[in-house]
Write an enzyme that holds these catalytic residues in place. Structure first.
Site, PDB file in Angstrom:
ATOM      1  N   ARG A  94      49.574  46.319  23.902  1.00 45.49           N
ATOM      2  CA  ARG A  94      48.237  46.241  24.508  1.00 45.49           C
ATOM      3  C   ARG A  94      47.297  47.236  23.845  1.00 45.49           C
ATOM      4  O   ARG A  94      46.114  46.951  23.640  1.00 45.49           O
ATOM      5  CB  ARG A  94      48.319  46.494  26.023  1.00 45.49           C
ATOM      6  CG  ARG A  94      48.895  45.303  26.774  1.00 45.49           C
ATOM      7  CD  ARG A  94      49.084  45.590  28.239  1.00 45.49           C
ATOM      8  NE  ARG A  94      47.818  45.804  28.928  1.00 45.49           N
ATOM      9  CZ  ARG A  94      47.748  46.301  30.168  1.00 45.49           C
ATOM     10  NH1 ARG A  94      48.873  46.647  30.800  1.00 45.49           N
ATOM     11  NH2 ARG A  94      46.593  46.452  30.768  1.00 45.49           N
ATOM     12  N   HIS A  97      42.973  53.737  37.388  1.00 50.55           N
ATOM     13  CA  HIS A  97      44.342  53.360  37.013  1.00 50.55           C
ATOM     14  C   HIS A  97      44.740  53.940  35.662  1.00 50.55           C
ATOM     15  O   HIS A  97      45.719  53.494  35.071  1.00 50.55           O
ATOM     16  CB  HIS A  97      44.496  51.827  36.990  1.00 50.55           C
ATOM     17  CG  HIS A  97      44.409  51.224  38.358  1.00 50.55           C
ATOM     18  ND1 HIS A  97      44.191  49.882  38.558  1.00 50.55           N
ATOM     19  CD2 HIS A  97      44.508  51.765  39.596  1.00 50.55           C
ATOM     20  CE1 HIS A  97      44.162  49.634  39.869  1.00 50.55           C
ATOM     21  NE2 HIS A  97      44.346  50.760  40.519  1.00 50.55           N
ATOM     22  N   CYS A 143      52.510  63.826  29.411  1.00 48.59           N
ATOM     23  CA  CYS A 143      53.878  64.344  29.303  1.00 48.59           C
ATOM     24  C   CYS A 143      54.462  64.492  30.708  1.00 48.59           C
ATOM     25  O   CYS A 143      53.904  65.200  31.550  1.00 48.59           O
ATOM     26  CB  CYS A 143      53.852  65.711  28.607  1.00 48.59           C
ATOM     27  SG  CYS A 143      55.428  66.555  28.634  1.00 48.59           S
ATOM     28  N   GLY A 149      34.644  41.158  38.384  1.00 45.43           N
ATOM     29  CA  GLY A 149      35.814  40.790  37.575  1.00 45.43           C
ATOM     30  C   GLY A 149      37.135  41.259  38.114  1.00 45.43           C
ATOM     31  O   GLY A 149      38.033  41.608  37.348  1.00 45.43           O
ATOM     32  N   LEU A 205      34.403  35.325  38.400  1.00 43.96           N
ATOM     33  CA  LEU A 205      34.435  33.932  37.936  1.00 43.96           C
ATOM     34  C   LEU A 205      34.585  32.984  39.118  1.00 43.96           C
ATOM     35  O   LEU A 205      33.996  31.914  39.159  1.00 43.96           O
ATOM     36  CB  LEU A 205      35.602  33.754  36.953  1.00 43.96           C
ATOM     37  CG  LEU A 205      35.645  32.421  36.196  1.00 43.96           C
ATOM     38  CD1 LEU A 205      34.405  32.312  35.317  1.00 43.96           C
ATOM     39  CD2 LEU A 205      36.893  32.322  35.335  1.00 43.96           C
ATOM     40  N   GLU A 206      35.394  33.448  40.104  1.00 46.38           N
ATOM     41  CA  GLU A 206      35.629  32.608  41.298  1.00 46.38           C
ATOM     42  C   GLU A 206      35.851  33.524  42.483  1.00 46.38           C
ATOM     43  O   GLU A 206      36.051  34.734  42.325  1.00 46.38           O
ATOM     44  CB  GLU A 206      36.865  31.738  41.064  1.00 46.38           C
ATOM     45  CG  GLU A 206      38.108  32.571  40.872  1.00 46.38           C
ATOM     46  CD  GLU A 206      39.191  31.865  40.067  1.00 46.38           C
ATOM     47  OE1 GLU A 206      38.962  30.734  39.601  1.00 46.38           O
ATOM     48  OE2 GLU A 206      40.246  32.475  39.901  1.00 46.38           O
TER      49      GLU A 206
HETATM   50  C1  BV8 Z   1      49.246  53.051  45.589  1.00 45.93           C
HETATM   51  C2  BV8 Z   1      48.437  49.620  35.617  1.00 45.93           C
HETATM   52  C3  BV8 Z   1      50.032  54.529  47.169  1.00 45.93           C
HETATM   53  C4  BV8 Z   1      47.807  49.774  34.344  1.00 45.93           C
HETATM   54  C5  BV8 Z   1      47.831  48.692  37.708  1.00 45.93           C
HETATM   55  C6  BV8 Z   1      48.020  48.847  50.696  1.00 45.93           C
HETATM   56  C7  BV8 Z   1      47.543  50.150  50.516  1.00 45.93           C
HETATM   57  C8  BV8 Z   1      47.975  50.934  49.436  1.00 45.93           C
HETATM   58  C9  BV8 Z   1      48.884  50.397  48.503  1.00 45.93           C
HETATM   59  C10 BV8 Z   1      49.352  49.099  48.677  1.00 45.93           C
HETATM   60  C11 BV8 Z   1      48.928  48.328  49.759  1.00 45.93           C
HETATM   61  N1  BV8 Z   1      49.545  47.113  49.679  1.00 45.93           N
HETATM   62  C12 BV8 Z   1      50.334  47.100  48.571  1.00 45.93           C
HETATM   63  C13 BV8 Z   1      50.262  48.301  47.951  1.00 45.93           C
HETATM   64  C14 BV8 Z   1      51.000  48.669  46.734  1.00 45.93           C
HETATM   65  C15 BV8 Z   1      50.281  48.280  45.450  1.00 45.93           C
HETATM   66  C16 BV8 Z   1      49.569  46.968  45.527  1.00 45.93           C
HETATM   67  O1  BV8 Z   1      48.380  46.914  45.776  1.00 45.93           O
HETATM   68  N2  BV8 Z   1      50.312  45.905  45.278  1.00 45.93           N
HETATM   69  C17 BV8 Z   1      49.697  44.586  45.249  1.00 45.93           C
HETATM   70  C18 BV8 Z   1      50.212  43.806  44.055  1.00 45.93           C
HETATM   71  C19 BV8 Z   1      50.004  43.902  46.564  1.00 45.93           C
HETATM   72  N3  BV8 Z   1      49.338  49.314  45.084  1.00 45.93           N
HETATM   73  C20 BV8 Z   1      49.790  50.387  44.392  1.00 45.93           C
HETATM   74  O2  BV8 Z   1      50.969  50.560  44.151  1.00 45.93           O
HETATM   75  C21 BV8 Z   1      48.770  51.413  43.962  1.00 45.93           C
HETATM   76  N4  BV8 Z   1      49.247  52.701  44.336  1.00 45.93           N
HETATM   77  O3  BV8 Z   1      48.785  52.391  46.460  1.00 45.93           O
HETATM   78  O4  BV8 Z   1      49.843  54.250  45.813  1.00 45.93           O
HETATM   79  C22 BV8 Z   1      50.544  55.874  47.281  1.00 45.93           C
HETATM   80  C23 BV8 Z   1      50.338  56.521  48.473  1.00 45.93           C
HETATM   81  C24 BV8 Z   1      50.811  57.795  48.604  1.00 45.93           C
HETATM   82  C25 BV8 Z   1      51.468  58.412  47.549  1.00 45.93           C
HETATM   83  C26 BV8 Z   1      51.661  57.746  46.349  1.00 45.93           C
HETATM   84  C27 BV8 Z   1      51.207  56.468  46.203  1.00 45.93           C
HETATM   85  C28 BV8 Z   1      48.616  51.499  42.448  1.00 45.93           C
HETATM   86  C29 BV8 Z   1      47.947  50.289  41.917  1.00 45.93           C
HETATM   87  C30 BV8 Z   1      47.706  50.449  40.414  1.00 45.93           C
HETATM   88  C31 BV8 Z   1      48.771  49.737  39.690  1.00 45.93           C
HETATM   89  N5  BV8 Z   1      48.456  49.692  38.272  1.00 45.93           N
HETATM   90  N6  BV8 Z   1      47.688  48.679  36.421  1.00 45.93           N
HETATM   91  C32 BV8 Z   1      47.884  48.504  33.573  1.00 45.93           C
HETATM   92  O5  BV8 Z   1      48.994  48.128  33.168  1.00 45.93           O
HETATM   93  O6  BV8 Z   1      46.806  47.929  33.399  1.00 45.93           O
HETATM   94  S1  BV8 Z   1      47.208  47.422  38.626  1.00 45.93           S
HETATM   95  C33 BV8 Z   1      46.570  46.173  37.667  1.00 45.93           C
HETATM   96  O7  BV8 Z   1      45.937  45.283  38.604  1.00 45.93           O
HETATM   97  C34 BV8 Z   1      45.459  46.582  36.729  1.00 45.93           C
HETATM   98  O8  BV8 Z   1      45.056  47.920  36.880  1.00 45.93           O
HETATM   99  C35 BV8 Z   1      44.329  45.667  37.148  1.00 45.93           C
HETATM  100  O9  BV8 Z   1      43.102  46.176  36.841  1.00 45.93           O
HETATM  101  C36 BV8 Z   1      44.574  45.636  38.591  1.00 45.93           C
HETATM  102  C37 BV8 Z   1      43.813  44.694  39.415  1.00 45.93           C
HETATM  103  O10 BV8 Z   1      43.839  43.439  38.795  1.00 45.93           O
HETATM  104  P1  BV8 Z   1      42.409  42.812  38.398  1.00 45.93           P
HETATM  105  O11 BV8 Z   1      41.692  43.806  37.560  1.00 45.93           O
HETATM  106  O12 BV8 Z   1      41.741  42.346  39.631  1.00 45.93           O
HETATM  107  O13 BV8 Z   1      42.838  41.622  37.466  1.00 45.93           O
HETATM  108  P2  BV8 Z   1      43.324  40.177  37.964  1.00 45.93           P
HETATM  109  O14 BV8 Z   1      43.923  39.492  36.783  1.00 45.93           O
HETATM  110  O15 BV8 Z   1      44.126  40.306  39.219  1.00 45.93           O
HETATM  111  O16 BV8 Z   1      41.955  39.437  38.366  1.00 45.93           O
HETATM  112  C38 BV8 Z   1      40.997  39.156  37.363  1.00 45.93           C
HETATM  113  C39 BV8 Z   1      39.802  38.552  38.058  1.00 45.93           C
HETATM  114  O17 BV8 Z   1      38.785  38.323  37.081  1.00 45.93           O
HETATM  115  C40 BV8 Z   1      40.100  37.194  38.700  1.00 45.93           C
HETATM  116  O18 BV8 Z   1      39.524  37.158  39.991  1.00 45.93           O
HETATM  117  C41 BV8 Z   1      39.393  36.183  37.768  1.00 45.93           C
HETATM  118  O19 BV8 Z   1      38.863  35.091  38.496  1.00 45.93           O
HETATM  119  C42 BV8 Z   1      38.272  37.027  37.227  1.00 45.93           C
HETATM  120  N7  BV8 Z   1      37.810  36.593  35.897  1.00 45.93           N
HETATM  121  C43 BV8 Z   1      38.531  36.008  34.892  1.00 45.93           C
HETATM  122  N8  BV8 Z   1      37.714  35.786  33.833  1.00 45.93           N
HETATM  123  C44 BV8 Z   1      36.488  36.248  34.169  1.00 45.93           C
HETATM  124  C45 BV8 Z   1      36.539  36.760  35.481  1.00 45.93           C
HETATM  125  N9  BV8 Z   1      35.465  37.281  36.095  1.00 45.93           N
HETATM  126  C46 BV8 Z   1      34.301  37.307  35.410  1.00 45.93           C
HETATM  127  N10 BV8 Z   1      34.169  36.832  34.153  1.00 45.93           N
HETATM  128  C47 BV8 Z   1      35.235  36.294  33.506  1.00 45.93           C
HETATM  129  N11 BV8 Z   1      35.074  35.831  32.246  1.00 45.93           N
HETATM  130 ZN    ZN Z   2      54.666  68.485  27.708  1.00 40.66          ZN
END
Ligand code: BV8
Ligand code: ZN
Length: 239
Positions: A60, A112, A120, A179, A207-208
């Site tokens: 990536r 993120h 490190c 987005g 987008l949607e």
């Molecule tokens: C945490 C890593 C807690 C880097 C990522 C409730 C509360 C708190 C936490 C949770 C909860 N429920 C569940 C959780 C746990 C979890 C979570 O949310 N799970 C989900 C799957 C259910 N959350 C976590 O673990 C988070 N941490 O809560 O910690 C904690 C508390 C105490 C102590 C310690 C910890 C951490 C979340 C971060 C994870 N890391 N990425 C990388 O590899 O990139 S997340 C990953 O998803 C990316 O960062 C990404 O940005 C993010 C969100 O996705 P989107 O950006 O929305 O992308 P997606 O493809 O989903 O959607 C794209 C959209 O664009 C679509 O709608 C599409 O229609 C649209 N689109 C497409 N083309 C276009 C467009 N729009 C406009 N124009 C276009 N052309």
């Molecule tokens: Zn170090």
């Protein structure tokens, strides 16, 4: 100097970078359709197979550094909004790419993490990382080997600068979500926070309809590079 309480808070997700050539996560041909997030975006996945995780982020990172990947009109419009409303805009991005910076955005929180930085695990030092990471790499700060990881927040890890983000959400007048599918928390909860605490006007530009579509006062659907510049122009003309 970052503004204490910007009146406009913007959240962006992978969709804003799609037209720049970077994949989203949950679209049908997205990243999570090719690899399991448990394997490459969790601490357990990294502990189990660091080489696989390094391979995932190295690919990536190389993709992001490809000459063909550039900011698009949506990134540029948000930078123009910040220039037009100095000290009044905070951009919070879930994206780990650097396209907002390259478009000229200054006041950014990468909640993120950032693909072009490494951390490190032994000493916590964070540094620029334009090249491949590997388990053989030694930390420039402490010399430790084997602990270098992408400076990226994985599932189960706490996103960065949450206090600053919640303080801005509590005082904003306008919250824009651009987005993002509204699947990942705590980012997906920001719209509810902005409404409840700040009584902000909330707008989704996507987008949607996202998972949280019903929570927004206003919605504009279409590709980001089409709908964002028009919306920003209206904001700047209005003032
Ligand atoms: C945490 C890593 C807690 C880097 C990522 C409730 C509360 C708190 C936490 C949770 C909860 N429920 C569940 C959780 C746990 C979890 C979570 O949310 N799970 C989900 C799957 C259910 N959350 C976590 O673990 C988070 N941490 O809560 O910690 C904690 C508390 C105490 C102590 C310690 C910890 C951490 C979340 C971060 C994870 N890391 N990425 C990388 O590899 O990139 S997340 C990953 O998803 C990316 O960062 C990404 O940005 C993010 C969100 O996705 P989107 O950006 O929305 O992308 P997606 O493809 O989903 O959607 C794209 C959209 O664009 C679509 O709608 C599409 O229609 C649209 N689109 C497409 N083309 C276009 C467009 N729009 C406009 N124009 C276009 N052309
Ligand atoms: Zn170090």
């Amino acid at each position: 100097m970052a503004p204490e309480s910007p009146s406009i808070v913007i959240l962006t997700g992978a969709g804003i970078s799609k037209e720049s050539g970077l994949d989203t996560f949950r679209d049908k041909d997205g990243i999570w359709s090719r690899v399991r997030l448990e394997d490459v975006a969790t601490p357990a996945g990294f502990a189990a197979d660091p080489r696989r995780v390094h391979g995932f982020y190295n690919a990536r990172r190389r993709g992001l550094l490809d000459d063909a990947v550039r900011p698009n009109a949506a990134h540029r419009a948000l930078a123009e909004l910040e220039q037009g409303r100095p000290d009044d805009v905070l951009l919070v991005t879930q994206n780990i790419d650097n396209l907002h910076e390259r478009a000229g955005q200054r006041n950014i929180i990468h909640m993120h993490g950032e693909l072009l930085k490494a951390r490190c695990a032994a000493c916590g030092a964070v540094g620029e990382c334009p090249d491949d990471l590997s388990v053989e790499l030694a930390c420039a700060a402490c010399g430790g080997v084997g602990g270098m990881r992408p400076h990226v927040v994985w599932f189960g890890e706490m996103p960065l600068e949450m206090d600053r983000i919640y303080a801005a959400l509590a005082a904003c007048r306008l919250f824009l979500s651009i987005g993002t599918s509204g699947n990942v928390y705590p980012a997906a909860g920001f719209v509810a926070e902005a409404r409840k605490v700040a009584r902000a006007h909330t707008v989704e530009l996507n987008l949607e309809p996202s998972e949280g579509a019903s929570l927004f006062h206003e919605a504009i659907y279409g590709p980001a590079s089409s709908v964002v510049p028009g919306y920003v122009a209206k904001l700047l003309d209005r003032d």
